[in-house]
Design a protein around this motif. Sequence first.
Motif, PDB file in Angstrom:
ATOM      1  N   LEU A 107      -4.431   1.940   3.533  1.00 23.62           N
ATOM      2  CA  LEU A 107      -3.655   3.127   3.878  1.00 23.62           C
ATOM      3  C   LEU A 107      -3.844   3.412   5.364  1.00 23.62           C
ATOM      4  CD1 LEU A 107      -1.878   5.387   2.639  1.00 23.62           C
ATOM      5  CD2 LEU A 107      -3.977   6.738   2.421  1.00 23.62           C
ATOM      6  N   VAL A 108      -2.742   3.537   6.096  1.00 24.98           N
ATOM      7  CA  VAL A 108      -2.774   3.818   7.530  1.00 24.98           C
ATOM      8  C   VAL A 108      -2.422   5.300   7.706  1.00 24.98           C
ATOM      9  CG1 VAL A 108      -1.893   3.161   9.790  1.00 24.98           C
ATOM     10  CG2 VAL A 108      -2.038   1.441   7.973  1.00 24.98           C
ATOM     11  N   VAL A 109      -3.250   6.014   8.488  1.00 25.19           N
ATOM     12  CA  VAL A 109      -3.122   7.474   8.582  1.00 25.19           C
ATOM     13  C   VAL A 109      -3.034   7.945  10.031  1.00 25.19           C
ATOM     14  CG1 VAL A 109      -4.345   9.644   8.098  1.00 25.19           C
ATOM     15  CG2 VAL A 109      -4.358   7.804   6.405  1.00 25.19           C
ATOM     16  N   CYS A 110      -2.118   8.896  10.261  1.00 24.51           N
ATOM     17  CA  CYS A 110      -2.075   9.622  11.534  1.00 24.51           C
ATOM     18  C   CYS A 110      -1.820  11.094  11.204  1.00 24.51           C
ATOM     19  CB  CYS A 110      -1.034   9.032  12.495  1.00 24.51           C
ATOM     20  SG  CYS A 110       0.681   9.274  12.012  1.00 24.51           S
ATOM     21  N   VAL A 111      -1.275  11.865  12.122  1.00 21.27           N
ATOM     22  CA  VAL A 111      -1.098  13.290  11.886  1.00 21.27           C
ATOM     23  C   VAL A 111       0.155  13.584  11.050  1.00 21.27           C
ATOM     24  CG1 VAL A 111      -0.773  15.558  12.964  1.00 21.27           C
ATOM     25  CG2 VAL A 111      -2.378  13.925  13.956  1.00 21.27           C
ATOM     26  N   LEU A 120      -4.336   9.864  -3.032  1.00 18.66           N
ATOM     27  CA  LEU A 120      -4.007   8.692  -2.208  1.00 18.66           C
ATOM     28  C   LEU A 120      -5.280   8.048  -1.670  1.00 18.66           C
ATOM     29  CD1 LEU A 120      -0.899   9.521   0.035  1.00 18.66           C
ATOM     30  CD2 LEU A 120      -1.142   7.641  -1.574  1.00 18.66           C
ATOM     31  N   CYS A 121      -6.194   8.869  -1.186  1.00 23.16           N
ATOM     32  CA  CYS A 121      -7.463   8.340  -0.659  1.00 23.16           C
ATOM     33  C   CYS A 121      -8.204   7.546  -1.726  1.00 23.16           C
ATOM     34  CB  CYS A 121      -8.348   9.473  -0.136  1.00 23.16           C
ATOM     35  SG  CYS A 121      -7.715  10.264   1.357  1.00 23.16           S
ATOM     36  N   HIS A 122      -8.200   8.051  -2.935  1.00 21.56           N
ATOM     37  CA  HIS A 122      -8.890   7.390  -4.044  1.00 21.56           C
ATOM     38  C   HIS A 122      -8.246   6.042  -4.381  1.00 21.56           C
ATOM     39  CE1 HIS A 122     -11.190   6.918  -7.718  1.00 21.56           C
ATOM     40  NE2 HIS A 122     -10.062   6.680  -8.349  1.00 21.56           N
ATOM     41  N   GLU A 123      -6.937   5.971  -4.247  1.00 19.99           N
ATOM     42  CA  GLU A 123      -6.160   4.798  -4.644  1.00 19.99           C
ATOM     43  C   GLU A 123      -6.365   3.586  -3.722  1.00 19.99           C
ATOM     44  OE1 GLU A 123      -1.422   3.811  -4.972  1.00 19.99           O
ATOM     45  OE2 GLU A 123      -2.039   5.888  -5.269  1.00 19.99           O
ATOM     46  N   TYR A 124      -6.726   3.820  -2.458  1.00 21.98           N
ATOM     47  CA  TYR A 124      -6.800   2.740  -1.467  1.00 21.98           C
ATOM     48  C   TYR A 124      -8.234   2.289  -1.211  1.00 21.98           C
ATOM     49  CZ  TYR A 124      -1.868   3.110  -0.889  1.00 21.98           C
ATOM     50  OH  TYR A 124      -0.522   3.069  -1.148  1.00 21.98           O
ATOM     51  N   ASP A 125      -8.373   0.992  -0.861  1.00 23.83           N
ATOM     52  CA  ASP A 125      -9.687   0.375  -0.601  1.00 23.83           C
ATOM     53  C   ASP A 125     -10.155   0.635   0.825  1.00 23.83           C
ATOM     54  OD1 ASP A 125      -9.399  -0.916  -3.131  1.00 23.83           O
ATOM     55  OD2 ASP A 125      -8.270  -2.527  -2.158  1.00 23.83           O
ATOM     56  N   LEU A 126      -9.206   0.780   1.742  1.00 26.34           N
ATOM     57  CA  LEU A 126      -9.505   0.938   3.161  1.00 26.34           C
ATOM     58  C   LEU A 126      -8.510   1.932   3.742  1.00 26.34           C
ATOM     59  CD1 LEU A 126     -11.038  -0.058   5.742  1.00 26.34           C
ATOM     60  CD2 LEU A 126      -9.311  -1.873   5.922  1.00 26.34           C
ATOM     61  N   ALA A 174     -10.756  14.366   1.429  1.00 30.62           N
ATOM     62  CA  ALA A 174     -11.381  13.596   0.339  1.00 30.62           C
ATOM     63  C   ALA A 174     -12.755  13.114   0.801  1.00 30.62           C
ATOM     64  CB  ALA A 174     -10.501  12.413  -0.041  1.00 30.62           C
ATOM     65  N   PRO A 175     -13.801  13.937   0.599  1.00 31.07           N
ATOM     66  CA  PRO A 175     -15.143  13.582   1.091  1.00 31.07           C
ATOM     67  C   PRO A 175     -15.620  12.196   0.648  1.00 31.07           C
ATOM     68  CG  PRO A 175     -15.120  15.830   0.269  1.00 31.07           C
ATOM     69  CD  PRO A 175     -13.782  15.232  -0.075  1.00 31.07           C
ATOM     70  N   GLU A 176     -15.243  11.781  -0.560  1.00 33.93           N
ATOM     71  CA  GLU A 176     -15.684  10.489  -1.078  1.00 33.93           C
ATOM     72  C   GLU A 176     -15.045   9.306  -0.343  1.00 33.93           C
ATOM     73  OE1 GLU A 176     -11.934  11.577  -3.138  1.00 33.93           O
ATOM     74  OE2 GLU A 176     -13.741  12.693  -2.593  1.00 33.93           O
ATOM     75  N   ALA A 177     -14.032   9.553   0.476  1.00 34.31           N
ATOM     76  CA  ALA A 177     -13.348   8.473   1.209  1.00 34.31           C
ATOM     77  C   ALA A 177     -14.024   8.135   2.530  1.00 34.31           C
ATOM     78  CB  ALA A 177     -11.893   8.862   1.456  1.00 34.31           C
ATOM     79  N   ARG A 178     -15.046   8.891   2.903  1.00 33.10           N
ATOM     80  CA  ARG A 178     -15.688   8.681   4.213  1.00 33.10           C
ATOM     81  C   ARG A 178     -16.144   7.246   4.412  1.00 33.10           C
ATOM     82  NH1 ARG A 178     -16.506   7.093   8.190  1.00 33.10           N
ATOM     83  NH2 ARG A 178     -17.857   7.760   9.868  1.00 33.10           N
ATOM     84  N   LEU A 187       0.078  -9.254   6.910  1.00 32.39           N
ATOM     85  CA  LEU A 187      -0.709  -9.431   5.684  1.00 32.39           C
ATOM     86  C   LEU A 187       0.194  -9.223   4.461  1.00 32.39           C
ATOM     87  CD1 LEU A 187      -3.752  -7.264   6.826  1.00 32.39           C
ATOM     88  CD2 LEU A 187      -3.730  -9.761   6.668  1.00 32.39           C
ATOM     89  N   PRO A 188       1.149 -10.117   4.241  1.00 30.08           N
ATOM     90  CA  PRO A 188       2.138  -9.894   3.180  1.00 30.08           C
ATOM     91  C   PRO A 188       1.553  -9.837   1.765  1.00 30.08           C
ATOM     92  CG  PRO A 188       2.365 -12.093   4.118  1.00 30.08           C
ATOM     93  CD  PRO A 188       1.376 -11.361   4.966  1.00 30.08           C
ATOM     94  N   SER A 189       0.346 -10.357   1.567  1.00 33.50           N
ATOM     95  CA  SER A 189      -0.249 -10.329   0.224  1.00 33.50           C
ATOM     96  C   SER A 189      -0.970  -9.016  -0.079  1.00 33.50           C
ATOM     97  CB  SER A 189      -1.226 -11.497   0.060  1.00 33.50           C
ATOM     98  OG  SER A 189      -2.319 -11.318   0.939  1.00 33.50           O
ATOM     99  N   LYS A 190      -1.091  -8.147   0.919  1.00 34.76           N
ATOM    100  CA  LYS A 190      -1.786  -6.859   0.742  1.00 34.76           C
ATOM    101  C   LYS A 190      -0.776  -5.738   0.466  1.00 34.76           C
ATOM    102  CE  LYS A 190      -5.772  -8.567   2.464  1.00 34.76           C
ATOM    103  NZ  LYS A 190      -6.891  -8.853   1.619  1.00 34.76           N
ATOM    104  N   HIS A 191      -1.249  -4.706  -0.232  1.00 32.61           N
ATOM    105  CA  HIS A 191      -0.438  -3.504  -0.456  1.00 32.61           C
ATOM    106  C   HIS A 191      -0.818  -2.507   0.637  1.00 32.61           C
ATOM    107  CE1 HIS A 191       1.682  -0.321  -2.553  1.00 32.61           C
ATOM    108  NE2 HIS A 191       0.638   0.442  -2.297  1.00 32.61           N
ATOM    109  N   ILE A 192       0.137  -2.187   1.499  1.00 37.99           N
ATOM    110  CA  ILE A 192      -0.138  -1.316   2.640  1.00 37.99           C
ATOM    111  C   ILE A 192       0.850  -0.159   2.650  1.00 37.99           C
ATOM    112  CG2 ILE A 192      -0.332  -1.202   5.162  1.00 37.99           C
ATOM    113  CD1 ILE A 192      -0.878  -4.346   4.936  1.00 37.99           C
ATOM    114  N   ALA A 193       0.335   1.039   2.868  1.00 35.85           N
ATOM    115  CA  ALA A 193       1.162   2.240   2.926  1.00 35.85           C
ATOM    116  C   ALA A 193       0.644   3.121   4.063  1.00 35.85           C
ATOM    117  CB  ALA A 193       1.118   2.988   1.596  1.00 35.85           C
TER     118      ALA A 193
END
Length: 146
Positions: free
Chosen positions: A6-10, A76-82, A98-102, A27-33
Motif C-alpha cells: 500500500l502506497v500512502v500520501c496525504v 486497509l492497513c491490516h490488509e497489506y504486508d508493507l 492503525a498502531p499495529e501497522a507501525r 512488480l506485476p505479480s504483486k498486489h499494489i494499491a
Amino acid sequence: MFNKILVVCVGNICRSPSGERILQKKLPSKHIASAGIATQKSGLVGKSADAMACEVMQQYGVDLYDHKAQQLTPELCHEYDLILVMEKGHIEAVTNIAPEARGKTMLFGQWIGQRDIPDPYRQSREAFEHSLTLVDKAAQAWAAKL
C-alpha cells in the motif's frame, strides 16, 4: 514475503497513485494499491488523480486517469504486508490510524537516501516533475529490493 503493498500520501491524488502505478508496472505479480492519510478530511474521496500528475506520469508511460482516491483506514492497513509513505511524518500519521501497522510502515524513499518525496499539489509543473522523478527512482529501488 511482501505481496500486498500500500502506497500512502496525504490526499491520494498525486504521489501515492503515481507510486502505486509505477510499482505495479515494475512488480506485476504483486498486489499494489494506494490511499491517503487525509483524503476524507480534504474532501477527496472518490476524486480522480490530479490533472498535472496525470500529465507528468504520461512521460513514464503510466496512466492515472482511472484512479479514484481513497481514505487510509485501519482495515486497509491490516490488509497489506508493507505500507510505503512519502514523508517521515506520515509514519506517525499511519501509526495514529492503525498502531499495529507501525512495524510494516516504511519510507517510499527508503532506498534513495531515506528521502522525503515533496508534495507537488497545487504547485508548478516543475514541482510535479521533480517529485514524480523521485517517486520513479524510489519505485525502481523498491522493485530491486523486492
